[in-house]
Design a protein around this motif. Structure first.
Motif, PDB file in Angstrom:
ATOM      1  N   GLY A 479       0.814  -1.210   0.000  1.00 28.14           N
ATOM      2  CA  GLY A 479       0.000   0.000   0.000  1.00 28.14           C
ATOM      3  C   GLY A 479       0.849   1.262   0.000  1.00 28.14           C
ATOM      4  N   VAL A 480       1.901   1.273   0.809  1.00 29.99           N
ATOM      5  CA  VAL A 480       2.812   2.429   0.866  1.00 29.99           C
ATOM      6  C   VAL A 480       3.460   2.655  -0.495  1.00 29.99           C
ATOM      7  CG1 VAL A 480       4.973   3.289   1.847  1.00 29.99           C
ATOM      8  CG2 VAL A 480       3.260   2.243   3.337  1.00 29.99           C
ATOM      9  N   LEU A 481       3.881   1.580  -1.139  1.00 29.28           N
ATOM     10  CA  LEU A 481       4.554   1.684  -2.428  1.00 29.28           C
ATOM     11  C   LEU A 481       3.609   2.213  -3.514  1.00 29.28           C
ATOM     12  CD1 LEU A 481       6.535  -1.665  -2.249  1.00 29.28           C
ATOM     13  CD2 LEU A 481       7.542   0.618  -2.298  1.00 29.28           C
ATOM     14  N   VAL A 482       2.361   1.789  -3.482  1.00 28.05           N
ATOM     15  CA  VAL A 482       1.396   2.265  -4.473  1.00 28.05           C
ATOM     16  C   VAL A 482       1.146   3.759  -4.292  1.00 28.05           C
ATOM     17  CG1 VAL A 482      -1.011   2.123  -5.221  1.00 28.05           C
ATOM     18  CG2 VAL A 482       0.290   0.031  -4.810  1.00 28.05           C
ATOM     19  N   VAL A 483       0.997   4.209  -3.044  1.00 21.75           N
ATOM     20  CA  VAL A 483       0.790   5.637  -2.779  1.00 21.75           C
ATOM     21  C   VAL A 483       1.994   6.446  -3.252  1.00 21.75           C
ATOM     22  CG1 VAL A 483       0.528   7.381  -0.967  1.00 21.75           C
ATOM     23  CG2 VAL A 483      -0.800   5.262  -0.870  1.00 21.75           C
ATOM     24  N   ALA A 484       3.202   5.967  -2.944  1.00 25.75           N
ATOM     25  CA  ALA A 484       4.418   6.667  -3.379  1.00 25.75           C
ATOM     26  C   ALA A 484       4.536   6.686  -4.899  1.00 25.75           C
ATOM     27  CB  ALA A 484       5.652   6.006  -2.769  1.00 25.75           C
ATOM     28  N   LEU A 485       4.109   5.610  -5.548  1.00 25.27           N
ATOM     29  CA  LEU A 485       4.148   5.540  -7.005  1.00 25.27           C
ATOM     30  C   LEU A 485       3.208   6.581  -7.619  1.00 25.27           C
ATOM     31  CD1 LEU A 485       5.211   4.039  -9.512  1.00 25.27           C
ATOM     32  CD2 LEU A 485       3.326   2.420  -9.238  1.00 25.27           C
ATOM     33  N   LEU A 486       2.016   6.710  -7.065  1.00 29.43           N
ATOM     34  CA  LEU A 486       1.063   7.705  -7.562  1.00 29.43           C
ATOM     35  C   LEU A 486       1.579   9.119  -7.322  1.00 29.43           C
ATOM     36  CD1 LEU A 486      -2.309   6.074  -6.394  1.00 29.43           C
ATOM     37  CD2 LEU A 486      -1.306   6.074  -8.698  1.00 29.43           C
ATOM     38  N   TYR A 487       2.216   9.332  -6.184  1.00 30.95           N
ATOM     39  CA  TYR A 487       2.804  10.639  -5.897  1.00 30.95           C
ATOM     40  C   TYR A 487       3.886  10.975  -6.926  1.00 30.95           C
ATOM     41  CZ  TYR A 487       5.182  14.381  -3.327  1.00 30.95           C
ATOM     42  OH  TYR A 487       5.746  15.587  -2.963  1.00 30.95           O
ATOM     43  N   THR A 488       4.686   9.991  -7.256  1.00 32.19           N
ATOM     44  CA  THR A 488       5.762  10.204  -8.225  1.00 32.19           C
ATOM     45  C   THR A 488       5.203  10.528  -9.607  1.00 32.19           C
ATOM     46  OG1 THR A 488       7.134   8.629  -6.996  1.00 32.19           O
ATOM     47  CG2 THR A 488       7.855   9.197  -9.204  1.00 32.19           C
TER      48      THR A 488
END
Length: 523
Positions: A479-488
């Motif tokens: 979940g953390v990685l998906v949020v960071a990916l969307l932020y990027t």
């Protein structure tokens, strides 16, 4: 070397205003373009490489102490309890928070080189010495705290020094920045390699670092000069010429077509256009701040007010620095290194061997970014890293749930490789790419303190998470990685690898409606 910064509205010392070379003849356009090209991309000298090696050593020391306890743990302090050893492991992170919190302010006040010598070398030497001589586990707590302080300071000071070492060659800033992570993983790998044969005589593992830290302390005064950018920002008037001499030692501006010292070369080297290019790389438009820092006694409230004003118009750069240092830890990669042997039990027959292979894969995986970080944008590396980690986190969960060892192993290795491709190294030097020069140390210090707190949280919290969620314990990391990916994808702008300029970031803020109004709120 054209290192004079021309400030028309201010009075500086006559020494700084002296022309570097005399102009006698008018060069041809071809000669002019040749010299401008070589001024833009000077070559690093042996002296510069030695300074870089000394600057990254504290990160090697930090990585070494991360991995050194794995092999000899059964032989160290046989009377220790599980609780006492847990304190010895976790207090390392608390020391890191302390070291990272104070390093930025001290580096701004007293210089990068001096703090690397004191906090990186001096405290590191003391930490290794106490570790080697600790009579009880309680003394070992003290040693681990000192290791944390040294390591926390290194995560601030080393990336800071490396980014400023590349200040007139910004196209190599990414490569130098990745050396922070490379030194760390090499330290982990070396400690694992020598830890097994020296497990019974475990104190020698720390005496080795006593010797290495002693060598660093002896070499720093003669081979690790002060950061030229710090000298120009904080000691502009009295030490400006020293900054010029350091850059003269670090960089070679030689050319096959125009030789320095000839009439044409002299004119070009003194050309105002080239001086402005160097000014842009070194000062980043901060010459007024530099002179003020060295000639005025400012009140205590002004720096805070100044930073608050900077933050109002640079929310995305500041926020991005904190987002990625937290994501680096909350991605769960340290759960792999801390607890892979335990959570792989029952899925893989030889979990310890797989753990050792993970350390080796970790060391090898950081090499591609070292060579190619500046060829592609930071955003590209981060997108690749986050996407790969998200896919592998899902695969790791599937492999554990279905007890498919091949899927679990491949996902585990892919997880580590993807981490090192971007998320493992970029957060260490992202502040130097996004933040204005005079605020880098302050924000880097806060960011790394947050990184250490997140590290501590993973170290303490993952066993409970694994107990509650079982085979799904990597789902929160996904979940953390998906949020960071969307932020990027949606928020982080592409970062220039050829200049140090946040103007594009500010423009992106305005384009996305994130600029601040007069009340300090988002519009």
């Amino acid at each position: 070397i054209p290192l004079v910064v021309v400030v028309d509205t201010m009075t500086v010392t006559e020494e700084l205003q002296e022309p570097l070379l005399e102009i006698e003849t008018s060069p041809s356009q071809e000669e002019r373009m040749d010299v401008i090209e070589r001024i833009e991309s000077p070559k690093m000298t042996k002296s510069c490489y030695i300074s870089i090696a000394l600057a990254v050593f504290p990160m090697f020391h930090y990585g070494y102490h991360i991995g050194v306890l794995n092999a000899p743990v059964a032989y160290m302090f046989p009377e220790k309890t599980m609780g006492q050893w847990a304190i010895a492991v976790s207090i390392f992170c608390l020391g890191g928070v302390l070291g990272a919190s104070v390093a930025g302010g001290l580096a701004d006040a007293y210089g990068r080189s001096r703090m690397l010598w004191l906090l990186g070398g001096g405290v590191g030497l003391l930490a290794s010495l106490v570790s080697a001589m600790a009579p009880t586990v309680h003394w070992f707590w003290v040693a681990r705290t000192l290791v944390g302080v040294s390591g926390g300071a290194a995560t601030v000071l080393t990336p800071l020094y490396l980014s400023e070492a590349a200040v007139v060659r910004p196209e190599s800033k990414g490569t130098l920045g990745t050396l922070t992570q490379l030194a760390t993983v090499l330290g982990i790998l070396v400690s694992a390699m020598i830890g097994i044969p020296l497990s019974h005589d475990w104190r020698w593992l720390f005496w080795i670092m006593v010797v290495m830290n002693g060598c660093m302390i002896a070499l720093v005064p003669c081979s690790l000069p002060e950061s030229p950018q710090w000298l120009l920002l904080h000691r502009y008037v009295e030490r400006g010429q020293e900054a010029k001499r350091i850059l003269d030692r670090w960089y070679s501006f030689s050319s096959t077509n125009v030789t320095a010292g000839t009439d044409a070369g002299d004119e070009l080297l003194n050309n105002e256009q080239i001086n402005q290019c160097i000014q842009r790389h070194i000062m980043n438009g901060s010459e007024e701040v530099a002179v003020r820092n060295t000639t005025e006694n400012e009140n205590e409230e002004e720096p805070t007010s100044s930073f608050a004003s900077y933050y109002q118009s640079h929310r995305i750069p500041v926020l991005s620095v904190f987002v990625y240092v937290m994501t680096q830890q909350l991605s769960g990669v340290n759960a792999v290194f801390y607890y892979s042997t335990s959570f792989l039990q029952g899925v893989i027959d030889d979990a310890q061997t797989i753990t050792l292979l993970c350390f080796a894969v970790n060391a090898v995986s950081v090499l591609p970014p070292v060579y190619y970080m500046d060829r592609f944008g930071r955003k590209t590396w981060l997108l690749t890293s986050l996407t790969g980690m998200a896919v592998c986190a899902a695969g790791l969960t599937v492999g554990r749930v279905a007890s498919i060892s091949s899927v679990t192993i491949l996902s585990l290795f892919g997880y580590i490789i993807s981490f090192e491709l971007g998320l493992g190294c970029i957060p260490f030097f992202l502040a130097s790419d996004l933040i204005q020069a005079e605020y880098i140390a302050q924000i880097q210090s806060w960011a790394m303190a947050l990184n250490w707190i997140s590290n501590f949280g993973i170290g303490i919290g993952f066993p409970y998470l694994d107990h509650v969620l079982g085979e799904y314990s990597f789902a929160p990391f996904l979940g953390v990685l998906v949020v960071a990916l969307l932020y990027t994808i949606w928020i982080l702008p592409e970062i220039s690898t050829t200049t140090h300029n946040t103007a594009a970031v500010v423009e992106d803020e305005e384009a996305m409606g994130l600029s601040s109004n007069g009340n300090g709120t988002m519009t």
